[in-house]
Design a protein around this motif. Structure first.
Motif: not given
Length: 373
Positions: A334-344
């Motif tokens: 969850w931490g990975f998905l949440k951190s990259i879902h906009y930044f990516g």
């Protein structure tokens, strides 16, 4: 925490560090190989109308196969191509040589002709479905087994391409856009990725991540916050927090779907852009023999082209999947998905913009009178 809590995760982090160092070194060797030795992709594709001066300039370099001590059947540096420069590091430097070793060991390309590349593609779909089912399990050890299965799927994805190229006697990575194998491989990859996303979604639905207010007694919260929490979420008291009371709330499934959907959108856009630029670069540098060969070789050897392809080695869809697998293994999904879902998306926009600009530079150099790239 900087380090994952379990010993297995710490060992994996150490392994990741070793892999990063190995891939950086291999990138360095690959760049030096391109600069100092012949590029065989330009040797057999040129027609009789090439300028003699261009031909002499291209032929002055030594043959890499004559100096390397690692057999070119397993050496990923031997036959650099446009696609080879854009394949992610794990597939190119680890799974690629491993596929060659497996092929040589069991003679898959030479004798086991009953096993076709498309059959291997279909089999890794089966592996992905099993892995997706294991991803829904609340037990971390089982989910780690799922990660291993998905890495096996990615290895098999590399193996089917290797077998197809060996049977057609093609050196180096290339995309045969429009062929049956191209579409079968793409569809099987899509099914594998969708299976992984569905498995992660079901796991987060049944085991929702939590958010909350740490160190604040509930009596001091504003009324509207209390009303929002009590009306929509479960409240848990965490006595382990020394500075106060921690009230944690479950993330809604709607939010889970939103985050996974945004990440999946990045995967789709990354895949479309990656395949587009492979096709465009191949057409400009490898396939169009009517263009001046010396300018095409110069473009291929340039540091700017190496940097442009390196960018897509990092942000292509396979790299996303490797990072996601690492996050699952470390129980940080969850931490990975949440951190990259906009930044990516910002990273992809930058990569696409730079690629479009560089393509125009290559076209100007190859088709125009400019002598500098």
């Amino acid at each position: 925490m900087m380090w994952p809590s379990s010993q297995a995760s710490k060992l994996l982090t150490l392994l990741l560090l070793i892999i990063v160092i190995y891939c950086v070194n291999m990138d360095t060797f690959l760049f030096l190989r391109i600069q100092n030795y012949k590029l065989d992709i330009f040797e057999l594709r040129e027609n009789s109308t090439m300028q003699e001066t261009s031909t002499r300039k291209v032929d002055t370099l030594a043959d890499y196969e004559e100096v390397t001590w690692v057999s070119c059947r397993i050496n990923p540096l031997c036959h650099p191509t446009v696609k080879g420069l854009m394949v992610d590091h794990i597939n190119h430097y680890i799974y690629g040589p491993l596929s060659a070793i497996v092929d040589i060991s069991i003679q898959l390309s030479d004798k086991l002709l009953i096993i076709t590349p498309n059959m291997i593609s279909l089999f890794h779909v089966f592996v992905a479905i099993i892995g997706a089912n294991l991803l829904t399990c609340p037990n971390l050890a089982v989910r780690r087994v799922a990660v291993v299965l998905f890495q096996i799927r990615m290895f098999l994805d590399d193996l089917d391409g290797h077998v197809a190229r060996e049977r057609k006697h093609i050196k180096g990575e290339r995309s045969e856009v429009g062929s049956l194998g191209y579409w079968v491989d793409g569809i099987c990859d899509l099914i594998g990725v969708v299976s992984m996303m569905v498995g992660i979604g079901l796991y987060l639905k049944n085991n929702p991540p939590r958010k909350g207010y740490k160190g604040t007694p509930v009596s001091t919260l504003p009324y509207h916050q209390l009303k929002e929490i009590n009306s929509t979420e479960d409240i848990e008291k965490d006595s382990s927090v020394e500075i106060g009371i921690s009230y944690k709330t479950k993330v809604t499934f709607q939010r889970v779907v939103q985050v996974i959907g945004l990440f999946s959108g990045q995967m789709v856009l990354s895949s479309l852009a990656w395949n587009r630029y492979i096709d465009v670069y191949q057409e400009l540098l490898e396939n169009c023999t009517e263009y001046d060969v010396f300018k095409r070789v110069s473009s291929f050897k340039s540091g700017s082209f190496f940097s442009a392809t390196l960018m897509w080695r990092i942000v292509n869809p396979h790299s996303y999947l490797h990072l996601l697998s690492f996050a699952i293994f470390c129980d940080k999904t969850w931490g990975f998905l949440k951190s990259i879902h906009y930044f990516g998306y910002l990273v992809l926009v930058f990569a696409v913009g730079m690629s479009e600009y560089y393509i125009e530079c290559i076209k100007t150099y190859i088709l125009g009178s400019s002598e500098n790239l």
